[in-house]
Design an enzyme around this catalytic site. Structure first.
Site, PDB file in Angstrom:
ATOM      1  N   ASP A 101     -14.439  -7.291  36.212  1.00 18.13           N
ATOM      2  CA  ASP A 101     -13.118  -6.586  35.278  1.00 18.13           C
ATOM      3  C   ASP A 101     -12.029  -6.804  36.315  1.00 18.13           C
ATOM      4  O   ASP A 101     -12.169  -6.302  37.549  1.00 18.13           O
ATOM      5  CB  ASP A 101     -13.713  -5.180  35.343  1.00 18.13           C
ATOM      6  CG  ASP A 101     -13.039  -4.395  34.228  1.00 18.13           C
ATOM      7  OD1 ASP A 101     -11.781  -4.462  34.127  1.00 18.13           O
ATOM      8  OD2 ASP A 101     -13.474  -3.532  33.525  1.00 18.13           O
ATOM      9  N   ASP A 203      -8.122  -5.949  32.350  1.00 18.48           N
ATOM     10  CA  ASP A 203      -7.525  -4.716  32.134  1.00 18.48           C
ATOM     11  C   ASP A 203      -6.380  -4.817  31.614  1.00 18.48           C
ATOM     12  O   ASP A 203      -5.328  -5.289  32.306  1.00 18.48           O
ATOM     13  CB  ASP A 203      -7.717  -3.850  33.183  1.00 18.48           C
ATOM     14  CG  ASP A 203      -7.612  -2.312  33.158  1.00 18.48           C
ATOM     15  OD1 ASP A 203      -8.422  -1.813  32.428  1.00 18.48           O
ATOM     16  OD2 ASP A 203      -6.776  -1.610  33.473  1.00 18.48           O
ATOM     17  N   GLU A 266      -8.268  -7.017  27.355  1.00 16.91           N
ATOM     18  CA  GLU A 266      -8.163  -6.023  26.766  1.00 16.91           C
ATOM     19  C   GLU A 266      -6.965  -5.531  26.198  1.00 16.91           C
ATOM     20  O   GLU A 266      -5.688  -5.323  27.007  1.00 16.91           O
ATOM     21  CB  GLU A 266      -8.688  -4.686  27.892  1.00 16.91           C
ATOM     22  CG  GLU A 266      -8.699  -3.570  27.180  1.00 16.91           C
ATOM     23  CD  GLU A 266      -8.409  -2.143  28.111  1.00 16.91           C
ATOM     24  OE1 GLU A 266      -8.816  -1.183  27.847  1.00 16.91           O
ATOM     25  OE2 GLU A 266      -7.522  -2.293  29.020  1.00 16.91           O
ATOM     26  N   HIS A 327     -16.298   2.226  27.605  1.00 16.44           N
ATOM     27  CA  HIS A 327     -16.191   3.101  28.516  1.00 16.44           C
ATOM     28  C   HIS A 327     -14.884   4.263  28.259  1.00 16.44           C
ATOM     29  O   HIS A 327     -14.869   5.190  28.976  1.00 16.44           O
ATOM     30  CB  HIS A 327     -16.373   2.823  30.084  1.00 16.44           C
ATOM     31  CG  HIS A 327     -15.133   1.969  30.301  1.00 16.44           C
ATOM     32  ND1 HIS A 327     -14.825   0.719  30.153  1.00 16.44           N
ATOM     33  CD2 HIS A 327     -13.924   2.439  31.309  1.00 16.44           C
ATOM     34  CE1 HIS A 327     -13.445   0.342  30.366  1.00 16.44           C
ATOM     35  NE2 HIS A 327     -13.016   1.143  31.076  1.00 16.44           N
ATOM     36  N   ASP A 328     -14.257   3.961  27.377  1.00 12.53           N
ATOM     37  CA  ASP A 328     -13.168   4.666  27.189  1.00 12.53           C
ATOM     38  C   ASP A 328     -12.901   5.440  25.812  1.00 12.53           C
ATOM     39  O   ASP A 328     -12.093   5.898  25.352  1.00 12.53           O
ATOM     40  CB  ASP A 328     -11.813   3.840  26.966  1.00 12.53           C
ATOM     41  CG  ASP A 328     -11.469   3.196  28.350  1.00 12.53           C
ATOM     42  OD1 ASP A 328     -11.490   3.695  29.573  1.00 12.53           O
ATOM     43  OD2 ASP A 328     -10.852   1.991  28.452  1.00 12.53           O
TER      44      ASP A 328
END
Ligand code: NOJ
Length: 531
Positions: A101, A203, A266, A327-328
């Site tokens: 990430d 990200d 993302e 995870h969000d």
């Protein structure tokens, strides 16, 4: 495209690991790299091809690792660089790829670059971040909001300027218009590429470049009470600027020097903007994460249009991908219920494009309620009571049905949650479990190029049935999904040899189908072969 000319990240499936929550090897209640290494066998048995690991770099953990203080290290909480080297070596030995990430939009406010930048207006690193003078009234330079509530500008009294942070004030945004920043970040990519990583998930990649004139964002007509601050304005000046594409191409070129590595972005944008991130000449990200299944309302009529629209929007040579959770977001089993989550898994794993599975979704883990006093997520703490908290989807992975789920011998950093029967050991022993369904569907993808790389054709259906064909070479597979809790039937002309069911979400329907309309039980999906 055939299976032989496909890339590993096209035919394979990706599995997201949130390292704090996967497996704790040292009893501190927090997962770590050695824990991931020890549990790689789960990924092999599941049948995925790559693990994307959320950040484990040195960090004050204001945003649980998305606030990076050193791009080229491992936070002691998660282990050491030697642990990372051991993890990647073991993964490669098992035939698994490792995707890191990369968090380039912002650093931690404790990163040495920012510490130097905030020393004063004359600092050599001042221009590495986004510093602006106050508005004439002394307030923030413009109306941009933080994704985690409040203004995105933090005042630095010592220098009399504001710095911009799209997320927490502890996460100052880097100034990507500065070539020195670009150079330093390409170095960070190379550091990990040299260590053998197989790619990066980047990200908030659409955030990297901001409007050169820092103009206000326009109001969002859809904003109303009960919504988080970030919804007040449309983020059209603070994100998605044309200059971002050169930067992404530079990242892509950095990876290309190392061969077959994948670049994933993302990006939360409408589909017509999302597909721009493939790049005009496909020099952008390989996979702009496609989150439409997360936002979609779960009805066949609507989903079919969305899938078609996405398929049509992808540029020639671009490869699709699908995501159900991360995870969000709230967990899929919580959003749809346990029965329909099985149908969603079949959809994810039979659509055309690379699927990403969020750890624990293969077990059907629920959203775990976290009482306010145990809340960890900074967004929840900044804007309590709106339901924005991300802790419920970040609860520990469950390896067995013991009180700590085999995750830790210590106190888990988030509660384990209800339904202890949802765990790897119990589900591995149950031939009809959610885990068994995932293993079966992933095995089917590997066995059938039509599923892995074949074309997609919508089949017109009615009610809450979603139906499509996947075709490759001489093989045609037909997928029919019942998105409702009622029985449904589909009058689909049977092929000469009749239908043969390869798998049903119930894992109890295999072999030849009776003649006549296809009958789907409530919340059932099937994959059918011809004859
Ligand atoms: C997106 C990440 O997925 C999220 O967890 C994080 O809080 C923000 N970016 C800020 O890095």
């Amino acid at each position: 495209m055939g299976i032989d000319d496909s890339a590993w990240w096209q035919r394979g499936a990706i599995y997201q690991i949130y390292p704090r929550s996967f497996f704790d090897s040292n009893g501190d209640g927090i997962g770590d790299l050695d824990g991931i290494r020890r549990k790689l066998g789960h990924l092999v048995e599941l049948g995925v091809d790559a693990a994307w690991i959320s950040p484990f770099f040195p960090s004050p953990m204001a945003d649980f690792g998305y606030d990076v203080a050193d791009y080229c290290g491992v936070d002691p909480l998660f282990g050491t660089l030697a642990d990372f080297d051991a993890l990647i070596a073991e993964a490669h030995r098992l035939g698994l790829r490792i995707i890191l990430d990369f968090v380039p939009n912002h650093t931690s406010d404790q990163h040495p670059w920012f510490l130097e930048s905030r020393q004063g207006r004359e600092s050599a690193k001042r221009d590495w971040y986004i510093w602006r003078d106050p508005a004439p009234d002394g307030g923030p330079p413009n109306n941009w909001m933080s994704n985690f509530g409040g203004s995105a500008w933090a005042f630095d009294a010592a220098s009399g300027q504001y710095y911009y942070h799209a997320f927490l004030r502890e996460q100052p945004d880097l100034n990507w218009r500065n070539p020195a920043v670009q150079d330093a970040m390409m170095e960070a990519l190379r550091f990990w590429l040299e260590r053998g990583v197989d790619g990066f998930r980047v990200d908030v990649i659409w955030h990297l470049v901001k409007d050169a004139l820092f103009r206000d964002n326009p109001p969002n007509p859809g904003y109303g009470p009960g919504q988080p601050d970030i919804n007040r304005f449309q983020q059209i000046r603070s994100t998605d600027q044309p200059e971002v594409f050169d930067i992404i191409a530079r990242m892509r070129a950095t990876l290309a020097a190392y061969g077959d590595r994948v670049l994933i972005g993302e990006i939360y944008l409408p589909v017509e903007r999302l597909v721009a991130y493939y790049g005009e000449r496909l020099e952008g990200v390989h996979l702009p994460f496609n989150f439409q299944l997360i936002a979609a309302s779960w009805h066949a009529r609507g989903l079919d249009e969305m899938i078609d629209e996405y398929e049509r929007a992808i540029p020639e040579g671009g490869w699709p991908n699908w995501v159900l959770g991360n995870h969000d977001q709230k967990r899929i089993a919580g959003r749809l219920g346990a029965a329909q989550a099985r149908v969603a898994a079949m959809l994810l794993l039979t659509l055309r494009g690379t699927p990403t599975i969020y750890y624990g979704d293969e077990l059907g883990l629920p959203n775990v309620p976290v009482p306010p006093e145990l809340a960890q997520d900074p967004w929840e703490k900044n804007e309590p009571g709106l339901g924005v908290g991300r802790d419920p989807a970040r609860a520990p992975m469950r390896w067995n049905d013991s009180p700590r789920a085999g995750f830790t011998t210590g106190t888990p950093w988030l509660p384990i949650g209800p339904q202890p029967e949802l765990n790897v050991a119990t589900e591995a022993a149950d031939p009809r479990s959610m885990l068994a369904l995932h293993r079966r569907l992933l095995a089917l993808r590997r066995a059938h190029p039509a599923l892995a790389v074949g074309g997609y054709e919508r089949i017109e259906a009615e009610g809450d049935l979603l139906a499509y064909r996947r075709r490759e070479g001489g093989e045609v597979l037909t997928v029919v999904l019942n998105l409702s809790a009622r029985e449904e039937s589909l009058d689909l002309p049977a092929p000469a040899g009749g239908w043969r069911c390869l798998v049903s979400t119930g894992l109890d329907r295999e072999g030849p189908e009776p003649a006549g309309p296809l009958r789907l039980r409530p919340d059932e999906g099937v994959v059918l072969a011809e004859g």
